[in-house]
Design a protein around this motif. Structure first.
Motif, PDB file in Angstrom:
ATOM      1  N   ASP A 112      37.544  27.960  34.290  1.00 48.92           N
ATOM      2  CA  ASP A 112      37.681  28.867  33.150  1.00 48.92           C
ATOM      3  C   ASP A 112      38.528  30.069  33.566  1.00 48.92           C
ATOM      4  OD1 ASP A 112      37.290  30.825  31.124  1.00 48.92           O
ATOM      5  OD2 ASP A 112      35.328  29.983  30.626  1.00 48.92           O
ATOM      6  N   LYS A 113      39.623  30.311  32.858  1.00 49.35           N
ATOM      7  CA  LYS A 113      40.563  31.369  33.241  1.00 49.35           C
ATOM      8  C   LYS A 113      39.936  32.759  33.226  1.00 49.35           C
ATOM      9  CE  LYS A 113      44.785  28.923  31.947  1.00 49.35           C
ATOM     10  NZ  LYS A 113      45.990  28.922  31.071  1.00 49.35           N
ATOM     11  N   ARG A 114      38.844  32.923  32.488  1.00 46.36           N
ATOM     12  CA  ARG A 114      38.163  34.216  32.463  1.00 46.36           C
ATOM     13  C   ARG A 114      37.464  34.502  33.793  1.00 46.36           C
ATOM     14  NH1 ARG A 114      34.365  33.219  27.421  1.00 46.36           N
ATOM     15  NH2 ARG A 114      34.192  31.270  28.620  1.00 46.36           N
ATOM     16  N   VAL A 115      37.231  33.434  34.558  1.00 45.83           N
ATOM     17  CA  VAL A 115      36.474  33.559  35.805  1.00 45.83           C
ATOM     18  C   VAL A 115      37.312  33.185  37.018  1.00 45.83           C
ATOM     19  CG1 VAL A 115      34.415  32.808  37.061  1.00 45.83           C
ATOM     20  CG2 VAL A 115      34.356  32.972  34.554  1.00 45.83           C
ATOM     21  N   SER A 116      38.049  32.098  36.903  1.00 48.53           N
ATOM     22  CA  SER A 116      38.684  31.396  38.011  1.00 48.53           C
ATOM     23  C   SER A 116      39.231  32.303  39.121  1.00 48.53           C
ATOM     24  CB  SER A 116      39.817  30.515  37.483  1.00 48.53           C
ATOM     25  OG  SER A 116      40.262  29.650  38.497  1.00 48.53           O
ATOM     26  N   GLY A 117      38.504  32.353  40.230  1.00 46.21           N
ATOM     27  CA  GLY A 117      38.901  33.148  41.384  1.00 46.21           C
ATOM     28  C   GLY A 117      38.504  34.605  41.307  1.00 46.21           C
ATOM     29  N   LYS A 118      38.298  35.111  40.111  1.00 46.47           N
ATOM     30  CA  LYS A 118      37.988  36.545  39.940  1.00 46.47           C
ATOM     31  C   LYS A 118      36.587  36.872  40.451  1.00 46.47           C
ATOM     32  CE  LYS A 118      40.945  37.023  35.806  1.00 46.47           C
ATOM     33  NZ  LYS A 118      41.253  35.629  35.531  1.00 46.47           N
ATOM     34  N   GLY A 119      35.637  35.971  40.198  1.00 41.96           N
ATOM     35  CA  GLY A 119      34.276  36.197  40.685  1.00 41.96           C
ATOM     36  C   GLY A 119      34.224  36.217  42.190  1.00 41.96           C
ATOM     37  N   ILE A 120      34.927  35.281  42.811  1.00 36.19           N
ATOM     38  CA  ILE A 120      34.980  35.220  44.276  1.00 36.19           C
ATOM     39  C   ILE A 120      35.626  36.480  44.841  1.00 36.19           C
ATOM     40  CG2 ILE A 120      36.060  34.004  46.209  1.00 36.19           C
ATOM     41  CD1 ILE A 120      35.675  31.403  44.564  1.00 36.19           C
ATOM     42  N   LYS A 121      36.688  36.927  44.201  1.00 37.96           N
ATOM     43  CA  LYS A 121      37.400  38.126  44.651  1.00 37.96           C
ATOM     44  C   LYS A 121      36.489  39.351  44.619  1.00 37.96           C
ATOM     45  CE  LYS A 121      41.722  40.670  43.682  1.00 37.96           C
ATOM     46  NZ  LYS A 121      41.219  41.971  43.222  1.00 37.96           N
ATOM     47  N   LEU A 122      35.709  39.496  43.557  1.00 35.57           N
ATOM     48  CA  LEU A 122      34.798  40.637  43.432  1.00 35.57           C
ATOM     49  C   LEU A 122      33.715  40.600  44.511  1.00 35.57           C
ATOM     50  CD1 LEU A 122      34.415  40.803  39.544  1.00 35.57           C
ATOM     51  CD2 LEU A 122      35.490  42.525  41.000  1.00 35.57           C
ATOM     52  N   LEU A 123      33.210  39.410  44.807  1.00 34.63           N
ATOM     53  CA  LEU A 123      32.195  39.275  45.854  1.00 34.63           C
ATOM     54  C   LEU A 123      32.758  39.697  47.207  1.00 34.63           C
ATOM     55  CD1 LEU A 123      30.584  35.835  44.874  1.00 34.63           C
ATOM     56  CD2 LEU A 123      29.556  38.096  44.592  1.00 34.63           C
ATOM     57  N   LYS A 124      33.958  39.234  47.501  1.00 31.41           N
ATOM     58  CA  LYS A 124      34.585  39.580  48.779  1.00 31.41           C
ATOM     59  C   LYS A 124      34.871  41.071  48.878  1.00 31.41           C
ATOM     60  CE  LYS A 124      36.759  35.118  49.794  1.00 31.41           C
ATOM     61  NZ  LYS A 124      38.043  34.388  49.964  1.00 31.41           N
ATOM     62  N   GLU A 125      35.343  41.658  47.793  1.00 33.93           N
ATOM     63  CA  GLU A 125      35.636  43.098  47.787  1.00 33.93           C
ATOM     64  C   GLU A 125      34.372  43.927  47.990  1.00 33.93           C
ATOM     65  OE1 GLU A 125      37.617  43.689  44.086  1.00 33.93           O
ATOM     66  OE2 GLU A 125      39.590  43.113  44.862  1.00 33.93           O
ATOM     67  N   ALA A 126      33.217  43.352  47.639  1.00 33.28           N
ATOM     68  CA  ALA A 126      31.937  44.053  47.831  1.00 33.28           C
ATOM     69  C   ALA A 126      31.393  43.855  49.239  1.00 33.28           C
ATOM     70  CB  ALA A 126      30.932  43.564  46.796  1.00 33.28           C
ATOM     71  N   GLY A 127      32.159  43.141  50.082  1.00 32.79           N
ATOM     72  CA  GLY A 127      31.731  42.948  51.471  1.00 32.79           C
ATOM     73  C   GLY A 127      30.849  41.736  51.678  1.00 32.79           C
ATOM     74  N   ILE A 128      30.734  40.879  50.686  1.00 34.28           N
ATOM     75  CA  ILE A 128      29.908  39.677  50.799  1.00 34.28           C
ATOM     76  C   ILE A 128      30.734  38.538  51.381  1.00 34.28           C
ATOM     77  CG2 ILE A 128      28.623  37.933  49.477  1.00 34.28           C
ATOM     78  CD1 ILE A 128      27.930  40.158  47.470  1.00 34.28           C
ATOM     79  N   GLN A 129      30.183  37.813  52.335  1.00 31.93           N
ATOM     80  CA  GLN A 129      30.858  36.647  52.903  1.00 31.93           C
ATOM     81  C   GLN A 129      30.788  35.496  51.894  1.00 31.93           C
ATOM     82  OE1 GLN A 129      29.804  35.516  56.990  1.00 31.93           O
ATOM     83  NE2 GLN A 129      28.800  37.513  57.227  1.00 31.93           N
TER      84      GLN A 129
END
Length: 364
Positions: free
Chosen positions: A110-127
């Motif tokens: 889904d283009k609303r999510v695709s990769g964006k959720g992962i990016k936010l997790l990484k930016e928050a310091g989550i592995q």
């Protein structure tokens, strides 16, 4: 495989198993499961998405927490959402929870999510670890992925035939080729789908009900595609108390005077031609991930040619009907060389009483 990797795989398979509990009920959403472990690797919560509008898997898992997840880990078979829909974004909850590590099978198409959720997790310091049990997760949500990538509904064509390849006698009579056991199985198959499609000729000849007989609520949407609109004034499909019905007609050939025969409870939609792809796109836009084509040879042939069919389910009965070639499941597919023919793959074969059921994928 190292012991730690085995454990990661087991927890992801647990998430996939949980996701499968939402089978038949999550459309237009995917099937998702989530598992949360504490910092010592102990299970402290899990959840799954059951129905659109209800909490997502991650939200349900956080609601079920038995212990503080601070420093723990999460396993989820699909990338957590990061947009506001009917429910809040799951990524925000994961970040605020203090979880330090997230295992994700596959990225959301889904283009609303695709990769964006992962990016936010990484930016928050989550592995973030991507790709664990990818094959199993793709199989679970193949229809959801197909609809999001192609903007068409994933199509399955189902038919029943005699051992000599006939679907009806020369006079059109076909009840019943297969056994009662097979017909009962078809009702349960229908529960896997968001819509069931037939042509006007099937409606006129068979007057089907096209329901799961109460195995799914709400029942799949019943779709009639017609070039003429010359449909009977009385039909089982006009009873909208059992299931919703929509008539889609080709406005270039239909006689719109026939619209008055159709009850007000039935939805009407017109398209510009008789291309089945238009139906598939309309249903995908309505949120139908997976649709079942239970149509006759003419519409089935057109659907195959338009790449609207991705799987085929064939019931074969140990009976001989004889008759003309027009009584076969398909019309002329216009193949002239053997290298042009359609090849099926990944066939699954099972016995249903004396009948044989074969489920196969099309190689498009």
């Amino acid at each position: 495989m190292p012991e730690k990797n085995v454990a990661h795989t087991q927890w992801m398979k647990r998430a996939i198993l949980l996701a499968s509990l939402g089978k038949n009920t999550t459309s237009p959403n995917p099937k998702v499961g989530a598992v949360i472990l504490d910092k010592n690797g102990n299970l402290i919560s899990e959840g799954f998405h059951y129905r659109a509008g209800m909490p997502h898997a991650e939200a349900m898992a956080f609601n079920n927490l038995k212990k503080d997840p601070q420093g723990g880990s999460m396993y989820v078979n699909l990338e957590p959402c990061c947009h506001q829909g009917k429910t809040p974004p799951c990524v925000d909850k994961v970040i605020s929870s203090g979880i330090r590590e997230v295992f994700i099978s596959i990225q959301d198409p889904d283009k609303r999510v695709s990769g964006k959720g992962i990016k936010l997790l990484k930016e928050a310091g989550i592995q973030v670890h991507l790709g664990l049990c990818e094959k199993e997760s793709l199989e679970l949500n193949n229809a959801f992925f197909y609809r999001n990538i192609t903007k068409k509904a994933f199509g399955v064509f189902k038919w029943a035939m005699s051992i000599d390849g006939r679907i009806a006698l020369e006079n059109g009579k076909s009840k019943w080729i297969t056994s009662e056991e097979s017909r009962s199985l078809v009702h349960s198959f229908r529960a896997e789908f968001d819509a069931i499609i037939i042509g006007g000729n099937t409606l006129r000849k068979d007057n089907p009900i096209l329901t799961t007989r109460g195995l799914k609520h709400p029942e799949p949407l019943r779709v009639i595609f017609t070039k003429s609109l010359d449909l009977p004034s009385k039909s089982n499909l006009w009873d909208c108390t059992q299931a919703k019905t929509i008539v889609i007609y080709d406005s270039s050939t239909a006689n719109e005077n026939y619209l008055k025969r159709i009850p007000k409870c039935v939805e009407i939609e017109k398209v510009s031609s008789d291309d089945p792809e238009l139906i598939s796109k309309i249903l995908a836009k309505r949120g139908c991930n997976k649709v079942l084509w239970e149509c006759g040879p003419r519409l089935a042939t057109a659907a195959i040619k338009s790449n609207c069919i991705q799987e085929i389910i064939t019931f074969i009965a140990p009976k001989i009907l004889g008759g003309k070639s027009s009584m076969s499941p398909f019309g002329d597919l216009e193949f002239r060389e053997m290298n042009e023919i359609i090849k099926l793959s990944d066939s699954q074969i099972r016995l249903i009483g004396n009948d044989i059921c074969v489920k196969s994928a099309l190689k498009n």
